[in-house]
Design a protein around this motif. Structure first.
Motif, PDB file in Angstrom:
ATOM      1  N   ALA A  49       0.841  -1.197   0.000  1.00 36.57           N
ATOM      2  CA  ALA A  49       0.000   0.000   0.000  1.00 36.57           C
ATOM      3  C   ALA A  49       0.875   1.246   0.000  1.00 36.57           C
ATOM      4  O   ALA A  49       0.498   2.284  -0.525  1.00 36.57           O
ATOM      5  N   SER A  53       0.446   4.024  -2.716  1.00 36.92           N
ATOM      6  CA  SER A  53       0.074   5.378  -2.326  1.00 36.92           C
ATOM      7  C   SER A  53       1.068   6.376  -2.897  1.00 36.92           C
ATOM      8  O   SER A  53       0.690   7.425  -3.409  1.00 36.92           O
ATOM      9  N   SER A  57       0.219   9.099  -5.397  1.00 34.59           N
ATOM     10  CA  SER A  57       0.139  10.221  -4.462  1.00 34.59           C
ATOM     11  C   SER A  57      -1.265  10.398  -3.903  1.00 34.59           C
ATOM     12  O   SER A  57      -1.867  11.461  -3.956  1.00 34.59           O
ATOM     13  N   LYS A  58      -1.720   9.290  -3.374  1.00 35.01           N
ATOM     14  CA  LYS A  58      -2.986   9.268  -2.621  1.00 35.01           C
ATOM     15  C   LYS A  58      -2.776   8.356  -1.421  1.00 35.01           C
ATOM     16  O   LYS A  58      -2.363   7.205  -1.588  1.00 35.01           O
ATOM     17  N   SER A  59      -3.042   8.845  -0.265  1.00 34.70           N
ATOM     18  CA  SER A  59      -2.780   8.030   0.918  1.00 34.70           C
ATOM     19  C   SER A  59      -3.799   6.905   1.098  1.00 34.70           C
ATOM     20  O   SER A  59      -3.507   5.887   1.689  1.00 34.70           O
ATOM     21  N   GLY A  60      -5.001   7.150   0.598  1.00 36.14           N
ATOM     22  CA  GLY A  60      -6.049   6.163   0.830  1.00 36.14           C
ATOM     23  C   GLY A  60      -6.614   6.262   2.234  1.00 36.14           C
ATOM     24  O   GLY A  60      -7.345   5.394   2.684  1.00 36.14           O
ATOM     25  N   ASN A  61      -6.273   7.357   2.922  1.00 33.18           N
ATOM     26  CA  ASN A  61      -6.750   7.536   4.296  1.00 33.18           C
ATOM     27  C   ASN A  61      -7.776   8.650   4.400  1.00 33.18           C
ATOM     28  O   ASN A  61      -7.624   9.698   3.788  1.00 33.18           O
ATOM     29  N   ASP A  97      -9.026   3.835   4.521  1.00 39.16           N
ATOM     30  CA  ASP A  97      -8.793   3.570   5.926  1.00 39.16           C
ATOM     31  C   ASP A  97      -9.003   4.833   6.737  1.00 39.16           C
ATOM     32  O   ASP A  97      -8.966   5.941   6.211  1.00 39.16           O
ATOM     33  N   LEU A  98      -9.207   4.622   8.019  1.00 37.77           N
ATOM     34  CA  LEU A  98      -9.471   5.740   8.912  1.00 37.77           C
ATOM     35  C   LEU A  98      -8.218   6.130   9.669  1.00 37.77           C
ATOM     36  O   LEU A  98      -7.630   5.321  10.375  1.00 37.77           O
ATOM     37  N   LEU A  99      -7.841   7.371   9.536  1.00 38.87           N
ATOM     38  CA  LEU A  99      -6.717   7.882  10.310  1.00 38.87           C
ATOM     39  C   LEU A  99      -7.280   8.795  11.389  1.00 38.87           C
ATOM     40  O   LEU A  99      -7.781   9.880  11.082  1.00 38.87           O
ATOM     41  N   GLN A 118       0.326  14.757   3.030  1.00 39.26           N
ATOM     42  CA  GLN A 118      -0.336  13.662   2.326  1.00 39.26           C
ATOM     43  C   GLN A 118      -0.681  12.489   3.224  1.00 39.26           C
ATOM     44  O   GLN A 118      -0.680  11.338   2.777  1.00 39.26           O
ATOM     45  N   LYS A 119      -0.956  12.779   4.486  1.00 37.66           N
ATOM     46  CA  LYS A 119      -1.378  11.705   5.386  1.00 37.66           C
ATOM     47  C   LYS A 119      -2.822  11.322   5.100  1.00 37.66           C
ATOM     48  O   LYS A 119      -3.232  10.199   5.356  1.00 37.66           O
TER      49      LYS A 119
END
Lengths: 348, 348
Positions: A49, A53, A57-61, A97-99, A118-119
């Motif tokens: 991941a 990511s 350049s996408k955290s997915g968070n 996902d949840l940050l 980018q978090k």
DNA sequence: TTGTAGGCGTTATCAG
DNA sequence: CTGATAACGCCTACAA
């Protein structure tokens, strides 16, 4: 751990093809697909991941900012866990996902850095306060075009994406429920004015009273801070004028229960209690004695809605798809409340 | 957004130097450092966490797996929010972020993929169930050497890193509190046996009774599922033998309160209530009527501890530093409980 | 003390 | 339909 290269070799294809299969993009011959799937399963390959990511350049968070609560039981944890669950459910559906972050007591959060680093790809903010630093931080977010959504707080004269419950209507319902039963002297224990929520509840109370041909009596207006303790304190005032007060509407369950406790401490019997209506319909409401009528707030659904809006926004909204599924994308959206009637507010 | 290259150019140094300054590694001439700091501030440069994670192959995320709770109010949300706060506090101190996931109802979680995908560097698991699929998944984690910690559940004959409260002692205290006051017929409403927690509480009860020269009376052993409702149901049994029962110890507050409700529903007056002791000391305990004595569990501190252990473990533990700060690193660690006495358990 | 350059594992573009 | 091959932005030996 198995690398993509190994998978490619085993399947007899190039690494690029492995990725294509695993991401389901581009046209792929069925046989190739099968070979790749088999090979990757056999080797137990799982794409990183991290690398993904980075490349995209996408955290997915999906970021979630929670107020600092521990030990300070102003709000019920119920509240946040419901919202969080709702958010989590939608996030999961969309592979995000949840940050989770807790706001630090004193300092203002640097929301923009969260995005710059980018978090997170988008962010939900719970329990924002309406002070200057906060507002400025949010405006900057808006300006830089980062997708974010505020829950449970409204900023006037800003066009932030916001999700809330209809507290005006919820409060109106509560009052109507009381006036319909003939209660005329209703004390309203509100929360601090700095929360838009509190202001809205007051509005609802006014409307409700007006509908019953009554006016707000400022001597029946009390202010607490949403904690049980502040309810206990308010009980002093209420106990003192128990002849005039025949019902109490509190801006949340904790305060309502606090008032009940306060009255009990003063030796007032349940049968002499005024009628009670609380707010939130937290689990404490049904545990109260007597069971507390309360305005149910759809926290879970609010969480879902906020997450949906953000996800649909940050997942490339093209000019054509905009204004269809999410008409009020950038606007404020209110979910309906529902009055739950229990013993505490029923005339005996 | 400003890039590292721009900062380097503005400061008149190489990109590597920019990184070194910002990460505080290697020897740097003070003047160079200053120039870099200035340049990056001027340009508003913020390093990408994505790229950094990728390069280091460390996500910087601490995973937290929560049981699926929404709407099923078996446990109090209080519980989780406290732990989460504790975890979050330690994570923040170490520059880590919290990645929160909800366990899906049916399926077993694939913990290893979480690590393989590199979404998390370490993981805390709350509310693990002791079934076969779960155990297997955890064993695999262990085998692959991923740092993880289980909270609130013990797996016999495994040496997982675990953090819990001392429920044996907590229960013993509760019982002693009751026997010390002369209560002899104490009903124990426990949770399902599948939770190690429940088993430990039973042990504590046995020890406590033995200390008072008594034995466990199996006819006074009841089982609920930690929900309020199950407490209400247990109230039927308790009400039926109210002559013999003079005290009730419940494995959590919700059930204790449920029993109280059940008794009330049956028209039993508070003055005829048995003594009550609950467990968790959730906020519901002090809201109960009468206020509920309860065994306080240091959820927040447990969260801190679990996070600390993991962080110190995943942050390079060298052979020399091992077994000093965290002697029982891979072992089970128990935090003490504390009995909070309120009106519900005091002889009148 | 600082610069250079290779590498991290994907994605995505461009040929073929 | 598939194979090369540049990015992606940062870290870190290694060299100077």
């Amino acid at each position: 751990m198995a690398s993509r290269k190994e998978v490619a070799d085993l399947a007899g294809v190039s690494e690029a093809t492995v990725s294509r299969v695993l991401n389901g993009v581009g046209p792929i011959k069925e046989e190739t697909r099968r070979k790749v799937i088999e090979a990757s399963e056999q080797l137990g390959y799982v794409p990183s991941a991290l690398a993904r990511s980075f490349a995209r350049s996408k955290s997915g968070n999906l970021g979630v900012v929670l107020p600092y609560v521990p030990k300070a039981h102003l709000f019920s944890a119920y509240f946040f866990s419901e919202m969080l669950s709702g958010i989590g459910s939608k996030a999961r559906d969309n592979g995000m996902d949840l940050l989770v972050m807790f706001r630090t007591p004193g300092e203002v959060m640097n929301y923009t850095d969260l995005f710059r680093r980018q978090k997170v790809d988008a962010c939900i903010i719970l329990g924002a306060r309406d002070d200057y630093g906060e507002l400025e931080a949010l405006q900057q977010l808006q300006q830089e075009g980062h997708p974010f959504c505020i829950m449970n707080q409204h900023f006037d004269s800003e066009s932030f994406m916001e999700v809330d419950a209809d507290h005006v209507e919820g409060s109106r319902q509560a009052i109507r429920h009381l006036t319909d039963q003939g209660y005329r002297n209703i004390a309203f224990l509100n929360g601090p004015d700095s929360y838009s929520n509190s202001q809205e509840r007051l509005q609802g109370v006014q409307i409700g009273l007006n509908e019953a041909g009554m006016q707000v009596d400022s001597s029946l207006l009390l202010e607490g801070n949403y904690s049980r303790r502040s309810g206990v304190e308010a009980a002093a005032t209420i106990a003192a004028q128990l002849d005039e007060i025949d019902a109490v509407f509190a801006a949340n369950d904790r305060m309502a229960i606090g008032v009940m406790h306060g009255l009990r401490e003063r030796g007032i019997k349940v049968q002499d209690f005024p009628a009670f209506v609380g707010y939130d319909d937290s689990d404490a409401a049904e545990m109260a004695v007597p069971p507390l009528s309360s305005v149910r707030v759809p926290f879970y659904e609010m969480g879902e809605l906020a997450a949906s809006k953000l996800i649909h926004r940050s997942l490339g909204v093209t000019a054509s798809s905009v204004n269809t599924d999410f008409p009020s994308e950038t606007a404020r959206q209110l979910l309906p409340t529902e009055l739950i009637i229990r013993a505490s507010s029923i005339r005996n």
